[in-house]
Design a protein around this motif. Structure first.
Motif, PDB file in Angstrom:
ATOM      1  N   PRO A  29      35.374  45.212  55.319  1.00 55.19           N
ATOM      2  CA  PRO A  29      36.112  46.056  54.378  1.00 55.19           C
ATOM      3  C   PRO A  29      37.460  45.466  53.962  1.00 55.19           C
ATOM      4  O   PRO A  29      38.022  45.872  52.951  1.00 55.19           O
ATOM      5  CB  PRO A  29      36.288  47.367  55.140  1.00 55.19           C
ATOM      6  N   GLN A  30      37.960  44.472  54.720  1.00 55.10           N
ATOM      7  CA  GLN A  30      39.229  43.839  54.363  1.00 55.10           C
ATOM      8  C   GLN A  30      39.099  42.960  53.113  1.00 55.10           C
ATOM      9  O   GLN A  30      40.076  42.624  52.473  1.00 55.10           O
ATOM     10  CB  GLN A  30      39.752  42.955  55.505  1.00 55.10           C
ATOM     11  N   ILE A  31      37.864  42.558  52.799  1.00 54.55           N
ATOM     12  CA  ILE A  31      37.609  41.719  51.617  1.00 54.55           C
ATOM     13  C   ILE A  31      37.131  42.648  50.509  1.00 54.55           C
ATOM     14  O   ILE A  31      36.093  43.283  50.621  1.00 54.55           O
ATOM     15  CB  ILE A  31      36.543  40.650  51.919  1.00 54.55           C
ATOM     16  N   TYR A  32      37.918  42.745  49.444  1.00 53.56           N
ATOM     17  CA  TYR A  32      37.524  43.675  48.390  1.00 53.56           C
ATOM     18  C   TYR A  32      37.158  43.011  47.073  1.00 53.56           C
ATOM     19  O   TYR A  32      36.623  43.668  46.187  1.00 53.56           O
ATOM     20  CB  TYR A  32      38.563  44.780  48.171  1.00 53.56           C
ATOM     21  N   LYS A  33      37.379  41.720  46.941  1.00 54.96           N
ATOM     22  CA  LYS A  33      36.941  41.020  45.739  1.00 54.96           C
ATOM     23  C   LYS A  33      36.804  39.542  46.072  1.00 54.96           C
ATOM     24  O   LYS A  33      37.669  38.979  46.738  1.00 54.96           O
ATOM     25  CB  LYS A  33      37.962  41.223  44.613  1.00 54.96           C
ATOM     26  N   TRP A  34      35.712  38.934  45.621  1.00 53.76           N
ATOM     27  CA  TRP A  34      35.496  37.517  45.887  1.00 53.76           C
ATOM     28  C   TRP A  34      34.544  36.950  44.844  1.00 53.76           C
ATOM     29  O   TRP A  34      33.802  37.678  44.202  1.00 53.76           O
ATOM     30  CB  TRP A  34      34.944  37.300  47.297  1.00 53.76           C
ATOM     31  N   ASN A  35      34.612  35.627  44.670  1.00 50.74           N
ATOM     32  CA  ASN A  35      33.650  34.950  43.801  1.00 50.74           C
ATOM     33  C   ASN A  35      33.577  33.474  44.160  1.00 50.74           C
ATOM     34  O   ASN A  35      34.477  32.928  44.784  1.00 50.74           O
ATOM     35  CB  ASN A  35      33.991  35.155  42.321  1.00 50.74           C
ATOM     36  N   VAL A  36      32.459  32.858  43.769  1.00 52.03           N
ATOM     37  CA  VAL A  36      32.257  31.426  43.979  1.00 52.03           C
ATOM     38  C   VAL A  36      32.056  30.790  42.608  1.00 52.03           C
ATOM     39  O   VAL A  36      31.253  31.274  41.809  1.00 52.03           O
ATOM     40  CB  VAL A  36      31.022  31.142  44.859  1.00 52.03           C
TER      41      VAL A  36
END
Length: 72
Positions: A29-36
């Motif tokens: 839940p600490q990661i709320y947005k990511w992309n590769v």
């Protein structure tokens, strides 16, 4: 706690690797947005998070056979 953006060079090869990362990050839940960025030769992973360290992310990625190096 402060929001942070972490950027990594990765060993991601394909969409299947991204699906594995997605399943992993759903549990964080600490990661709320990511992309590769699959277009970039370094397969850059960009993460917006709060309350998690780059070391914890690296360890979690390694558990699913994704190798990464944090970029400055």
């Amino acid at each position: 706690m402060e929001e942070q953006i972490l950027i990594f060079r990765t060993s991601v090869k394909n969409v299947r690797d991204i699906k594995h990362i997605s399943a992993l990050f759903t549990l964080c839940p600490q990661i709320y947005k990511w992309n590769v960025d699959l277009e970039n030769w370094e397969k850059i992973l960009r993460i917006e998070c709060q309350g998690i360290t780059s070391t914890e992310i690296l360890k979690a990625l390694r558990a699913i056979n994704i190798y990464a190096q944090e970029l400055e």
